[in-house]
Design a protein around this motif. Sequence first.
Motif, mmCIF file in Angstrom:
data_model
loop_
_atom_site.group_PDB
_atom_site.id
_atom_site.type_symbol
_atom_site.label_atom_id
_atom_site.label_comp_id
_atom_site.label_asym_id
_atom_site.label_seq_id
_atom_site.Cartn_x
_atom_site.Cartn_y
_atom_site.Cartn_z
ATOM 1 N N VAL A 14 0.840 -1.196 0.000
ATOM 2 C CA VAL A 14 0.000 0.000 0.000
ATOM 3 C C VAL A 14 0.881 1.253 0.000
ATOM 4 O O VAL A 14 0.621 2.196 -0.758
ATOM 5 C CB VAL A 14 -0.966 -0.017 1.216
ATOM 6 C CG1 VAL A 14 -1.636 1.334 1.395
ATOM 7 C CG2 VAL A 14 -2.005 -1.108 1.055
ATOM 8 N N LEU A 15 1.913 1.283 0.819
ATOM 9 C CA LEU A 15 2.822 2.428 0.848
ATOM 10 C C LEU A 15 3.536 2.612 -0.490
ATOM 11 O O LEU A 15 3.712 3.727 -0.971
ATOM 12 C CB LEU A 15 3.840 2.280 1.977
ATOM 13 C CG LEU A 15 3.288 2.418 3.401
ATOM 14 C CD1 LEU A 15 4.391 2.146 4.417
ATOM 15 C CD2 LEU A 15 2.706 3.796 3.598
ATOM 16 N N LYS A 21 2.033 6.742 -6.931
ATOM 17 C CA LYS A 21 0.965 7.642 -7.372
ATOM 18 C C LYS A 21 1.381 9.100 -7.160
ATOM 19 O O LYS A 21 1.182 9.952 -8.030
ATOM 20 C CB LYS A 21 -0.308 7.332 -6.578
ATOM 21 C CG LYS A 21 -1.518 8.040 -7.053
ATOM 22 C CD LYS A 21 -1.979 7.467 -8.349
ATOM 23 C CE LYS A 21 -3.393 7.928 -8.630
ATOM 24 N NZ LYS A 21 -3.870 7.465 -9.894
ATOM 25 N N ILE A 22 1.993 9.406 -6.028
ATOM 26 C CA ILE A 22 2.451 10.774 -5.742
ATOM 27 C C ILE A 22 3.543 11.188 -6.719
ATOM 28 O O ILE A 22 3.550 12.313 -7.224
ATOM 29 C CB ILE A 22 2.942 10.880 -4.276
ATOM 30 C CG1 ILE A 22 1.749 10.780 -3.328
ATOM 31 C CG2 ILE A 22 3.695 12.187 -4.051
ATOM 32 C CD1 ILE A 22 2.137 10.693 -1.872
ATOM 33 N N ARG A 23 4.463 10.301 -7.031
ATOM 34 C CA ARG A 23 5.525 10.621 -8.000
ATOM 35 C C ARG A 23 4.956 10.928 -9.374
ATOM 36 O O ARG A 23 5.396 11.848 -10.057
ATOM 37 C CB ARG A 23 6.509 9.459 -8.112
ATOM 38 C CG ARG A 23 7.517 9.419 -7.028
ATOM 39 C CD ARG A 23 8.554 8.364 -7.323
ATOM 40 N NE ARG A 23 9.460 8.229 -6.198
ATOM 41 C CZ ARG A 23 10.237 7.193 -5.990
ATOM 42 N NH1 ARG A 23 10.219 6.175 -6.841
ATOM 43 N NH2 ARG A 23 11.042 7.151 -4.962
ATOM 44 N N GLY A 24 3.963 10.153 -9.805
ATOM 45 C CA GLY A 24 3.330 10.402 -11.097
ATOM 46 C C GLY A 24 2.648 11.755 -11.150
ATOM 47 O O GLY A 24 2.728 12.480 -12.146
ATOM 48 N N MET A 25 1.973 12.132 -10.054
ATOM 49 C CA MET A 25 1.317 13.434 -9.999
ATOM 50 C C MET A 25 2.344 14.568 -10.040
ATOM 51 O O MET A 25 2.127 15.585 -10.699
ATOM 52 C CB MET A 25 0.454 13.529 -8.736
ATOM 53 C CG MET A 25 -0.777 12.654 -8.805
ATOM 54 S SD MET A 25 -1.763 12.529 -7.286
ATOM 55 C CE MET A 25 -1.567 14.059 -6.483
#
Length: 86
Positions: A14-15, A21-25
Motif C-alpha cells: 500500500v505504501l 501515485k504521488i511521483r506520477g502526480m
Amino acid sequence: MTRVLFWLALVFLVLFAIRSKIRGMQQRARAQRQPPSQPFTPPGRARELPDAELMLCCAHCGVYYPASENVQAKGHDYCSHAHATL
C-alpha cells in the motif's frame, strides 16, 4: 507468524502504491509548468514577424532611437530638434 508477515507485506504494498501515485502526480505537474519549446502556430500559417527598424545613436545624449525619428544637423544624427540646436 505468517499473519504478521502478511500484514507487513500488505502495508508495504500500500505504501509503495501511494508513493508511486504521488511521483506520477509530481511529474505531470512539473511537465505542465514547463513552457513549450516553440509557441503554437496553426498549420498552414507562417508566423509573421515585423521588420526591425534601424536604430541610431544621438550625438548629444547618446540615446538610441528609431531612424524614422532622425534629425540631422551639421552631419550628425540627433534624437530631437532641441538636441540638434544645442
